[in-house]
Design an enzyme around this catalytic site. Sequence first.
Site, PDB file in Angstrom:
ATOM      1  N   LYS A   1       0.894  -1.214   0.034  1.00 10.39           N
ATOM      2  CA  LYS A   1      -0.017   0.124   0.117  1.00 10.39           C
ATOM      3  C   LYS A   1       1.032   1.429   0.043  1.00 10.39           C
ATOM      4  O   LYS A   1       0.517   2.251  -0.882  1.00 10.39           O
ATOM      5  CB  LYS A   1      -1.006   0.098   1.187  1.00 10.39           C
ATOM      6  CG  LYS A   1      -1.517   1.246   1.638  1.00 10.39           C
ATOM      7  CD  LYS A   1      -2.431   1.351   2.827  1.00 10.39           C
ATOM      8  CE  LYS A   1      -1.817   1.644   3.984  1.00 10.39           C
ATOM      9  NZ  LYS A   1      -1.485   2.968   4.049  1.00 10.39           N
ATOM     10  N   ASN A   2       1.878   1.305   0.852  1.00 11.34           N
ATOM     11  CA  ASN A   2       2.767   2.340   1.098  1.00 11.34           C
ATOM     12  C   ASN A   2       3.687   2.624  -0.314  1.00 11.34           C
ATOM     13  O   ASN A   2       4.117   3.768  -0.174  1.00 11.34           O
ATOM     14  CB  ASN A   2       3.587   2.560   2.507  1.00 11.34           C
ATOM     15  CG  ASN A   2       2.272   2.732   3.657  1.00 11.34           C
ATOM     16  OD1 ASN A   2       1.120   3.010   3.238  1.00 11.34           O
ATOM     17  ND2 ASN A   2       2.612   2.515   4.763  1.00 11.34           N
TER      18      ASN A   2
ATOM     19  N   CYS B   1      -5.414  12.743  12.354  1.00 10.16           N
ATOM     20  CA  CYS B   1      -6.265  11.489  12.324  1.00 10.16           C
ATOM     21  C   CYS B   1      -5.769  10.830  13.604  1.00 10.16           C
ATOM     22  O   CYS B   1      -5.313  11.481  14.608  1.00 10.16           O
ATOM     23  CB  CYS B   1      -5.429  10.796  11.335  1.00 10.16           C
ATOM     24  SG  CYS B   1      -4.044  10.285  11.566  1.00 10.16           S
TER      25      CYS B   1
ATOM     26  N   ARG C   1       0.263  15.115  12.874  1.00 14.40           N
ATOM     27  CA  ARG C   1       0.853  14.811  11.512  1.00 14.40           C
ATOM     28  C   ARG C   1       1.041  16.076  10.645  1.00 14.40           C
ATOM     29  O   ARG C   1       0.190  16.343   9.575  1.00 14.40           O
ATOM     30  CB  ARG C   1       0.052  13.738  10.718  1.00 14.40           C
ATOM     31  CG  ARG C   1       0.288  12.393  11.639  1.00 14.40           C
ATOM     32  CD  ARG C   1      -0.674  11.231  10.885  1.00 14.40           C
ATOM     33  NE  ARG C   1       0.112  10.808   9.834  1.00 14.40           N
ATOM     34  CZ  ARG C   1      -0.207   9.881   9.118  1.00 14.40           C
ATOM     35  NH1 ARG C   1      -1.397   9.207   9.352  1.00 14.40           N
ATOM     36  NH2 ARG C   1       0.557   9.180   8.330  1.00 14.40           N
TER      37      ARG C   1
ATOM     38  N   ASP D   1       5.017  20.543   7.906  1.00 13.47           N
ATOM     39  CA  ASP D   1       5.905  21.790   7.817  1.00 13.47           C
ATOM     40  C   ASP D   1       7.056  21.223   6.832  1.00 13.47           C
ATOM     41  O   ASP D   1       7.743  21.875   6.182  1.00 13.47           O
ATOM     42  CB  ASP D   1       6.304  22.032   9.273  1.00 13.47           C
ATOM     43  CG  ASP D   1       6.872  20.982  10.143  1.00 13.47           C
ATOM     44  OD1 ASP D   1       6.178  19.764  10.160  1.00 13.47           O
ATOM     45  OD2 ASP D   1       7.959  20.879  10.812  1.00 13.47           O
ATOM     46  N   LEU D   2       7.634  19.855   6.939  1.00 11.32           N
ATOM     47  CA  LEU D   2       8.638  19.504   6.082  1.00 11.32           C
ATOM     48  C   LEU D   2       8.538  19.454   4.907  1.00 11.32           C
ATOM     49  O   LEU D   2       9.346  19.688   3.907  1.00 11.32           O
ATOM     50  CB  LEU D   2       9.267  18.187   6.693  1.00 11.32           C
ATOM     51  CG  LEU D   2       9.600  18.228   8.255  1.00 11.32           C
ATOM     52  CD1 LEU D   2      10.262  16.439   8.534  1.00 11.32           C
ATOM     53  CD2 LEU D   2      10.762  19.066   8.450  1.00 11.32           C
TER      54      LEU D   2
ATOM     55  N   ASP E   1       4.512   0.983  12.048  1.00 16.47           N
ATOM     56  CA  ASP E   1       3.280   0.372  11.688  1.00 16.47           C
ATOM     57  C   ASP E   1       2.989  -1.139  12.157  1.00 16.47           C
ATOM     58  O   ASP E   1       2.179  -1.721  11.767  1.00 16.47           O
ATOM     59  CB  ASP E   1       3.320   0.218  10.206  1.00 16.47           C
ATOM     60  CG  ASP E   1       3.156   1.684   9.564  1.00 16.47           C
ATOM     61  OD1 ASP E   1       3.340   2.033   8.555  1.00 16.47           O
ATOM     62  OD2 ASP E   1       2.825   2.556  10.317  1.00 16.47           O
TER      63      ASP E   1
ATOM     64  N   ARG F   1      -8.636  -0.691   4.602  1.00 17.28           N
ATOM     65  CA  ARG F   1      -7.868   0.446   3.899  1.00 17.28           C
ATOM     66  C   ARG F   1      -6.538  -0.289   3.464  1.00 17.28           C
ATOM     67  O   ARG F   1      -6.014   0.387   2.246  1.00 17.28           O
ATOM     68  CB  ARG F   1      -7.522   1.575   4.809  1.00 17.28           C
ATOM     69  CG  ARG F   1      -8.764   2.346   5.219  1.00 17.28           C
ATOM     70  CD  ARG F   1      -8.399   3.476   6.112  1.00 17.28           C
ATOM     71  NE  ARG F   1      -7.775   4.388   5.104  1.00 17.28           N
ATOM     72  CZ  ARG F   1      -7.419   5.945   5.452  1.00 17.28           C
ATOM     73  NH1 ARG F   1      -8.076   6.312   6.587  1.00 17.28           N
ATOM     74  NH2 ARG F   1      -6.682   6.399   4.617  1.00 17.28           N
TER      75      ARG F   1
HETATM   76  C1  EPZ Z   1       3.968   7.292   6.007  1.00 17.36           C
HETATM   77  O1  EPZ Z   1       3.241   8.235   6.546  1.00 17.36           O
HETATM   78  C2  EPZ Z   1       3.083   5.917   6.045  1.00 17.36           C
HETATM   79  N1  EPZ Z   1       2.064   6.182   5.326  1.00 17.36           N
HETATM   80  C3  EPZ Z   1       2.673   5.660   7.488  1.00 17.36           C
HETATM   81  O2  EPZ Z   1       2.060   4.214   7.341  1.00 17.36           O
HETATM   82  C4  EPZ Z   1       3.828   5.324   8.445  1.00 17.36           C
HETATM   83  O3  EPZ Z   1       3.401   5.104   9.716  1.00 17.36           O
HETATM   84  C5  EPZ Z   1       4.808   6.625   8.388  1.00 17.36           C
HETATM   85  O4  EPZ Z   1       5.241   6.850   7.071  1.00 17.36           O
HETATM   86  C6  EPZ Z   1       6.163   6.325   8.943  1.00 17.36           C
HETATM   87  O5  EPZ Z   1       6.957   5.173   8.771  1.00 17.36           O
HETATM   88  C7  EPZ Z   1       2.258   6.177   3.697  1.00 17.36           C
HETATM   89  O6  EPZ Z   1       3.187   5.962   3.443  1.00 17.36           O
HETATM   90  C8  EPZ Z   1       1.139   6.351   2.997  1.00 17.36           C
HETATM   91  P1  EPZ Z   1       6.205  10.515   8.132  1.00 17.36           P
HETATM   92  P2  EPZ Z   1       3.949   9.661   6.602  1.00 17.36           P
HETATM   93  O7  EPZ Z   1       5.942  11.617   7.459  1.00 17.36           O
HETATM   94  O8  EPZ Z   1       4.671   9.902   5.419  1.00 17.36           O
HETATM   95  C9  EPZ Z   1       6.282  13.863  11.516  1.00 17.36           C
HETATM   96  C10 EPZ Z   1       0.019   3.010   7.863  1.00 17.36           C
HETATM   97  O9  EPZ Z   1      -0.371   2.519   8.715  1.00 17.36           O
HETATM   98  N2  EPZ Z   1       6.273  14.946  10.286  1.00 17.36           N
HETATM   99  O10 EPZ Z   1       7.300   9.721   8.087  1.00 17.36           O
HETATM  100  O11 EPZ Z   1       2.681  10.563   6.941  1.00 17.36           O
HETATM  101  C11 EPZ Z   1       5.095  13.383  11.770  1.00 17.36           C
HETATM  102  O12 EPZ Z   1       4.048  14.002  12.450  1.00 17.36           O
HETATM  103  C12 EPZ Z   1       0.673   4.497   7.649  1.00 17.36           C
HETATM  104  O13 EPZ Z   1       0.331   2.298   6.620  1.00 17.36           O
HETATM  105  C13 EPZ Z   1       6.365  16.280  10.724  1.00 17.36           C
HETATM  106  O14 EPZ Z   1       6.545  16.731  12.067  1.00 17.36           O
HETATM  107  O15 EPZ Z   1       4.935   9.672   7.842  1.00 17.36           O
HETATM  108  C14 EPZ Z   1       5.250  12.020  12.373  1.00 17.36           C
HETATM  109  O16 EPZ Z   1       5.409  11.970  13.682  1.00 17.36           O
HETATM  110  C15 EPZ Z   1       0.266   5.249   9.057  1.00 17.36           C
HETATM  111  N3  EPZ Z   1       6.358  17.183   9.710  1.00 17.36           N
HETATM  112  C16 EPZ Z   1       6.848  11.592  11.722  1.00 17.36           C
HETATM  113  O17 EPZ Z   1       7.219  12.727  11.267  1.00 17.36           O
HETATM  114  C17 EPZ Z   1       6.299  16.712   8.502  1.00 17.36           C
HETATM  115  O18 EPZ Z   1       6.214  17.627   7.453  1.00 17.36           O
HETATM  116  C18 EPZ Z   1       6.682  10.603  10.652  1.00 17.36           C
HETATM  117  O19 EPZ Z   1       5.964  10.858   9.745  1.00 17.36           O
HETATM  118  C19 EPZ Z   1       5.955  15.259   8.124  1.00 17.36           C
HETATM  119  C20 EPZ Z   1       5.888  14.511   9.131  1.00 17.36           C
END
Ligand code: EPZ
Length: 413
Positions: free
Chosen positions: A21-22, A114, A119, A122-123, A302, A394
């Site tokens: 999925k991811n 969510c 989530r 900013d990055l 995850d 999902r």
């Molecule tokens: C991806 O989400 C995955 N989703 C998530 O899987 C997974 O848990 C996550 O990566 C971490 O591995 C998909 O790939 C579709 P992140 P993503 O940006 O990209 C913080 C599932 O169950 N952050 O790596 O949203 C954020 O708040 C889902 O399949 C910022 O602070 O994850 C979090 O604490 C759930 N600012 C951490 O980074 C930003 O701009 C990791 O988020 C972006 C993220």
Amino acid sequence: MELLVEGKATLRGEVEISTSKNAILPILIAALLSEDQVYINGVPQINDVEIVKKLLINLGATLSQQEGQLSIKSFISNIYPDYELVRQIRASLLLMGPILATRKTVKISLPGGCAIGTRPIDLHLKGFEALGARITLSGGNVIAQAKELKGSHIYLDFPSVGATENLMMAAALAHGTTYIENAALEPEVVDLANFINRMGGSVHAAGSNVIKIEGRKRLYGCTYTPIPDRIEAGTYMVAAAATGGNLLIKNVIPEHVKATTAKLLESGAQVEERDKSIRVERSGPIKPIYIKTLPYPGFPTDMQAQFMAYLSHCSGSSVITESVFENRFMHAQELARMGANIKIEGRTAIVKGVEGLGGAHVKASDLRAGAALLIAGLMAEGTTCIANSHYIDRGYERIVEKLNAVGAKICRG
Ligand code: EPZ
């Protein structure tokens, strides 16, 4: 929608893992980077893919599907993806990269919070600004505009998967070279890079901390098969160990599930890796372990909920620290309704093993929490009713059929 799960199941047999999925969600979105025909194989029937397909059509793309092969012919005629679709899935944020890269302007609703935390984005936005975009927020939307995108050095404060993917897509059509430093190392990031390169892009060293992207004038159509789902595979590995069963998990890349394998071995399960499959069985007691979730290749966040369910029935106390998301223990209270003994202190959960779990009415709060409750239901005495089971659909293709084929007794309420 509810799932009724009969307890005391023992999973035995073989299960085939679906496409990740991811991996496929960003790849479907990256197809927007070219107006040529793109073919994606092995498309799983999961709700998140259905939502992204609707988003692509909403933007102007033409889609057709033969069996598992989806063909996409993109033409972005809309730079403001439909709010009702965007709000359903966090991955819609990834639309920013391709729309900005091809139309130089994009307007998208800020993602709602969510169950697993606020989530922020900013990055993503900081990276787009580094590439030359001007960012404005208004009326719950974020707007990014750029005369042109120019290659740049981008440092990510956290190795965000989504930010790495979004910025890689934008940089693929920028003028000049971009470096993403402290990039995410996840296999899904590498798969996206491989897909962009298949389209004629130039992405180097994906899977390392510094990804180099040389912008191209245009990208071309291609055919691509994304990687198998390492989290789906991990979920079945844990389910096999949790039920004291013996499962052969097929279509998995063992390298991608190393952390899950290591923790299952520590807990007393037997794990046998083969080229493209893994056998998991457990006959002895479940031993307590320590888990800390980290960015890849660390233990995946995850898989945290699934392990909490598994460890709730073990001989001793396990400690689980969730360092990636700030609020990803919602499943603990539901497991407690089944008799689990879990104490939450900030980002740490202490799971004191109990003799056994009992079936109960529980509620899924997100995809992986739902999977954890399914595993708990298979272990428990009696029947468990899982509400909000649409979360599970999902990201797990035909999970009821796959589990019932190896000894579970689950039906949709
Ligand atoms: C991806 O989400 C995955 N989703 C998530 O899987 C997974 O848990 C996550 O990566 C971490 O591995 C998909 O790939 C579709 P992140 P993503 O940006 O990209 C913080 C599932 O169950 N952050 O790596 O949203 C954020 O708040 C889902 O399949 C910022 O602070 O994850 C979090 O604490 C759930 N600012 C951490 O980074 C930003 O701009 C990791 O988020 C972006 C993220």
